[in-house]
Design an enzyme around this catalytic site. Structure first.
Site, mmCIF file in Angstrom:
data_model
loop_
_atom_site.group_PDB
_atom_site.id
_atom_site.type_symbol
_atom_site.label_atom_id
_atom_site.label_comp_id
_atom_site.label_asym_id
_atom_site.label_seq_id
_atom_site.Cartn_x
_atom_site.Cartn_y
_atom_site.Cartn_z
ATOM 1 N N LYS A 20 5.507 -9.143 -4.390
ATOM 2 C CA LYS A 20 5.285 -8.436 -5.649
ATOM 3 C C LYS A 20 6.456 -8.674 -6.605
ATOM 4 C CE LYS A 20 2.412 -4.854 -3.413
ATOM 5 N NZ LYS A 20 2.308 -3.397 -3.101
ATOM 6 N N TYR A 60 -7.039 -4.568 -6.942
ATOM 7 C CA TYR A 60 -6.856 -3.194 -6.460
ATOM 8 C C TYR A 60 -8.019 -2.277 -6.850
ATOM 9 C CZ TYR A 60 -2.038 -3.992 -4.859
ATOM 10 O OH TYR A 60 -0.919 -4.423 -4.174
ATOM 11 N N ASN A 123 7.239 -1.560 -3.175
ATOM 12 C CA ASN A 123 7.283 -1.890 -1.753
ATOM 13 C C ASN A 123 7.176 -3.380 -1.450
ATOM 14 O OD1 ASN A 123 4.567 -2.123 -2.260
ATOM 15 N ND2 ASN A 123 3.902 -0.616 -0.737
ATOM 16 N N HIS A 126 2.568 -7.467 -0.408
ATOM 17 C CA HIS A 126 1.179 -7.108 -0.111
ATOM 18 C C HIS A 126 0.658 -7.966 1.039
ATOM 19 C CE1 HIS A 126 -3.173 -6.498 -0.578
ATOM 20 N NE2 HIS A 126 -3.273 -7.809 -0.448
ATOM 21 N N GLU A 137 -9.661 -11.738 -1.331
ATOM 22 C CA GLU A 137 -8.453 -11.833 -2.156
ATOM 23 C C GLU A 137 -8.053 -13.296 -2.378
ATOM 24 O OE1 GLU A 137 -5.783 -9.263 0.014
ATOM 25 O OE2 GLU A 137 -6.862 -7.465 -0.621
HETATM 26 P P1 GDP Z 1 -0.921 -1.339 1.387
HETATM 27 O O1 GDP Z 1 -2.186 -1.944 1.899
HETATM 28 O O2 GDP Z 1 0.057 -0.979 2.481
HETATM 29 O O3 GDP Z 1 -0.258 -2.160 0.315
HETATM 30 O O4 GDP Z 1 -1.316 0.077 0.735
HETATM 31 P P2 GDP Z 1 -2.630 0.538 -0.097
HETATM 32 O O5 GDP Z 1 -3.685 -0.493 -0.052
HETATM 33 O O6 GDP Z 1 -2.974 1.918 0.339
HETATM 34 O O7 GDP Z 1 -2.058 0.668 -1.586
HETATM 35 C C1 GDP Z 1 -1.852 -0.506 -2.345
HETATM 36 C C2 GDP Z 1 -0.530 -0.378 -3.061
HETATM 37 O O8 GDP Z 1 -0.611 0.720 -3.973
HETATM 38 C C3 GDP Z 1 0.672 -0.050 -2.181
HETATM 39 O O9 GDP Z 1 1.247 -1.161 -1.552
HETATM 40 C C4 GDP Z 1 1.613 0.580 -3.188
HETATM 41 O O10 GDP Z 1 2.289 -0.430 -3.957
HETATM 42 C C5 GDP Z 1 0.656 1.329 -4.105
HETATM 43 N N1 GDP Z 1 0.546 2.714 -3.709
HETATM 44 C C6 GDP Z 1 -0.121 3.229 -2.650
HETATM 45 N N2 GDP Z 1 0.006 4.577 -2.597
HETATM 46 C C7 GDP Z 1 0.778 4.909 -3.665
HETATM 47 C C8 GDP Z 1 1.277 6.168 -4.170
HETATM 48 O O11 GDP Z 1 1.034 7.217 -3.606
HETATM 49 N N3 GDP Z 1 2.040 6.104 -5.302
HETATM 50 C C9 GDP Z 1 2.342 4.925 -5.924
HETATM 51 N N4 GDP Z 1 3.109 4.937 -7.038
HETATM 52 N N5 GDP Z 1 1.886 3.731 -5.478
HETATM 53 C C10 GDP Z 1 1.124 3.731 -4.362
HETATM 54 MG MG MG Z 2 -3.993 -2.299 0.921
#
Ligand code: GDP
Ligand code: MG
Length: 160
Positions: A20, A60, A123, A126, A137
């Site tokens: 990212k 997303y 974080n 991805h 994707e």
């Molecule tokens: P991943 O698969 O571990 O990347 O997590 P998810 O698919 O649940 O979410 C996608 C991305 O959205 C995450 O990697 C974070 O960058 C962001 N994200 C997820 N939950 C949160 C949150 O509670 N707050 C914020 N600001 N970003 C979030």
């Molecule tokens: Mg995810």
């Protein structure tokens, strides 16, 4: 791509992995690629890419109802990303283990997020959450001509 004598094309498992914008800005590109390379997965596509907003939104789209969706899209388009395709048996789940938990404070030390991040909104990396989403994707982020089929001479030293 292996083809059985009858039936469908069986494709090796692939994950879409993306460094990212924070990972690129912080100079973590080499470090992150090294972790996938030394594990033994095979790189099949790689580019530095400035993401258009509509692509970030599509990537997303399952999170569109979340309160952080707008901020997430802004984050992903805030600078260039490194888009990658990694291939190998079990690569999707293994990449998620290498990456670590979504919340970097909960991510184990030794994982990318555990070692390099403190906030869910920054974080670093991805990884696809299923082989099906990996293919979805890869289709979003890569043109077919950008996916490179090559034979890796190291493979017999990684797989019996
Ligand atoms: P991943 O698969 O571990 O990347 O997590 P998810 O698919 O649940 O979410 C996608 C991305 O959205 C995450 O990697 C974070 O960058 C962001 N994200 C997820 N939950 C949160 C949150 O509670 N707050 C914020 N600001 N970003 C979030
Ligand atoms: Mg995810």
């Amino acid at each position: 791509v292996a083809r059985q004598s009858t039936g469908p094309v069986i494709r090796a498992e692939r994950s879409y992995v993306m460094i990212k914008p924070d990972g690129v800005q912080r100079g973590l590109v080499g470090e992150i690629i090294t972790r996938f390379e030394r594990k033994g997965f095979q790189l099949k596509g790689l580019k530095l890419f400035q993401t258009p907003e509509d692509l970030a939104k599509e990537h997303y789209k399952d999170l569109a109802s979340k309160p952080f969706y707008g901020k997430l899209v802004d984050y992903i388009i805030s600078g260039p990303v490194v888009a990658m395709i990694w291939e190998g048996d079990g690569v999707v789940a293994s990449a998620r283990k290498l990456i670590g938990a979504t919340n970097p404070l909960a991510a184990e030390p030794g994982t990318i997020r555990g070692d390099f991040a403190v906030e869910v909104g920054r974080n670093v990396v991805h990884g696809s959450d299923s082989p099906e989403n990996g293919e979805r994707e890869i289709g979003l982020w890569f043109e077919e001509t950008e996916v490179v089929e090559w034979t890796r001479d190291m493979t017999p030293w990684l797989k019996e």
